[in-house]
Design an enzyme around this catalytic site. Structure first.
Site, PDB file in Angstrom:
ATOM      1  N   TYR A  82       8.601  15.171  19.492  1.00 30.93           N
ATOM      2  CA  TYR A  82       7.074  14.584  19.687  1.00 30.93           C
ATOM      3  C   TYR A  82       7.072  13.082  19.083  1.00 30.93           C
ATOM      4  O   TYR A  82       7.193  13.379  17.551  1.00 30.93           O
ATOM      5  CB  TYR A  82       6.196  15.613  19.453  1.00 30.93           C
ATOM      6  CG  TYR A  82       6.123  16.729  20.272  1.00 30.93           C
ATOM      7  CD1 TYR A  82       5.927  16.860  21.465  1.00 30.93           C
ATOM      8  CD2 TYR A  82       6.818  17.888  19.711  1.00 30.93           C
ATOM      9  CE1 TYR A  82       6.035  17.910  22.278  1.00 30.93           C
ATOM     10  CE2 TYR A  82       6.826  19.242  20.485  1.00 30.93           C
ATOM     11  CZ  TYR A  82       6.495  19.121  21.631  1.00 30.93           C
ATOM     12  OH  TYR A  82       6.511  20.177  22.463  1.00 30.93           O
ATOM     13  N   THR A  93       4.906   9.218  19.041  1.00 34.97           N
ATOM     14  CA  THR A  93       3.580   8.694  18.965  1.00 34.97           C
ATOM     15  C   THR A  93       3.071   7.290  19.361  1.00 34.97           C
ATOM     16  O   THR A  93       4.063   6.634  19.661  1.00 34.97           O
ATOM     17  CB  THR A  93       3.174   8.387  17.379  1.00 34.97           C
ATOM     18  OG1 THR A  93       1.786   8.103  17.236  1.00 34.97           O
ATOM     19  CG2 THR A  93       4.070   7.677  16.611  1.00 34.97           C
ATOM     20  N   ASP A  94       1.976   7.284  19.955  1.00 35.55           N
ATOM     21  CA  ASP A  94       1.315   6.003  20.215  1.00 35.55           C
ATOM     22  C   ASP A  94       1.418   4.939  19.245  1.00 35.55           C
ATOM     23  O   ASP A  94       1.478   3.896  19.634  1.00 35.55           O
ATOM     24  CB  ASP A  94      -0.092   6.217  20.755  1.00 35.55           C
ATOM     25  CG  ASP A  94      -1.020   6.663  19.593  1.00 35.55           C
ATOM     26  OD1 ASP A  94      -0.622   7.567  19.146  1.00 35.55           O
ATOM     27  OD2 ASP A  94      -2.214   6.392  19.494  1.00 35.55           O
ATOM     28  N   TYR A 141       4.257   5.011   9.164  1.00 36.80           N
ATOM     29  CA  TYR A 141       4.233   6.171  10.137  1.00 36.80           C
ATOM     30  C   TYR A 141       4.878   6.025  11.442  1.00 36.80           C
ATOM     31  O   TYR A 141       5.811   6.592  11.903  1.00 36.80           O
ATOM     32  CB  TYR A 141       2.915   6.738  10.239  1.00 36.80           C
ATOM     33  CG  TYR A 141       2.805   7.721  11.485  1.00 36.80           C
ATOM     34  CD1 TYR A 141       3.174   9.047  10.947  1.00 36.80           C
ATOM     35  CD2 TYR A 141       2.240   7.662  12.709  1.00 36.80           C
ATOM     36  CE1 TYR A 141       3.278  10.136  11.970  1.00 36.80           C
ATOM     37  CE2 TYR A 141       2.286   8.762  13.631  1.00 36.80           C
ATOM     38  CZ  TYR A 141       2.504   9.967  13.105  1.00 36.80           C
ATOM     39  OH  TYR A 141       2.650  10.938  14.052  1.00 36.80           O
ATOM     40  N   LYS A 197       8.381   7.257  13.043  1.00 39.44           N
ATOM     41  CA  LYS A 197       8.774   7.905  14.407  1.00 39.44           C
ATOM     42  C   LYS A 197       9.578   7.318  15.195  1.00 39.44           C
ATOM     43  O   LYS A 197      10.368   7.852  15.895  1.00 39.44           O
ATOM     44  CB  LYS A 197       7.219   8.115  14.897  1.00 39.44           C
ATOM     45  CG  LYS A 197       6.198   9.024  14.110  1.00 39.44           C
ATOM     46  CD  LYS A 197       6.619  10.285  14.046  1.00 39.44           C
ATOM     47  CE  LYS A 197       6.478  11.029  15.164  1.00 39.44           C
ATOM     48  NZ  LYS A 197       6.629  12.719  14.989  1.00 39.44           N
TER      49      LYS A 197
END
Length: 200
Positions: A4, A6-7, A30, A34
């Protein structure tokens, strides 16, 4: 494997929803971490799906929904950012969609072939709109006023994109379904919050 992401791998400067072909440009650590995870998984050759989602919340843990419910009982007024847009996506919807993919891997063109997909709830709102919807569904005796403010009025250590909209067209074409609207899902998650022992 399913990973998973992220935007926040995007900087939010695009007009309209981001597709999987858009070039990532994270604004903070962050998002950068990712994105690095995505790259390493794709480079590994693992049979993996990378699912980018956004604004994750749920009936447990620490998240925006539970924070707003707590503050709504403590304060007469909430000041919430209104110029950041995205799709609140519940952890429950993410889990259910993941299970559906795994249970029927051949139902779409992609199956479980390695790939990157955007998977968010349908529709868009701002953090202010999300907060107002939470307060409206909380049925409080004296609900607080939910006031819109700009990002500039609420500085945070980490910069956040103004536009977090992700296009789900590739996901829908590959797997044959879409996540339902954030409003519908929020109503059900609020039931979970009020009745934690109920089986949905």
């Amino acid at each position: 494997m399913i990973h998973y992401s992220t935007d926040y791998v995007f900087d939010g400067s695009k007009i309209g929803a981001y597709s999987e072909d858009d070039r990532p440009c994270p604004m903070g650590e962050y998002g950068r971490s990712k994105l690095e995870g995505e790259k390493r998984i794709l480079a590994s050759g693992a049979r993996a799906l990378i699912l980018r989602t956004s604004w994750v919340y749920g009936s447990h843990g620490r998240n925006f929904l539970l924070t707003i419910l707590r503050l709504a009982r403590e304060r007469p007024e909430l000041r919430i950012v209104s110029d950041q847009w995205g799709a609140p996506t519940s952890a429950r919807q993410i889990a259910e969609a993941s299970a559906r993919i795994l249970a029927h891997p051949g139902s779409g063109r992609a199956g479980l072939d390695p790939g990157l997909y955007h998977m968010t709830a349908s529709g868009l709102t701002s953090w202010h709109g999300f907060a107002q919807a939470i307060v409206d569904r909380a049925h409080l005796t004296v609900p607080p006023a939910v006031l819109p403010i700009s990002t500039a009025e609420y500085p945070t250590p980490a910069r956040r994109p103004l536009n977090s909209a992700l296009s789900n067209e590739k996901f829908a074409a590959a797997f044959g379904f879409r996540l339902r609207s954030w409003e519908e899902e929020l109503s059900d998650v609020m039931l979970e919050v009020r009745h934690p022992n109920a089986v949905s």
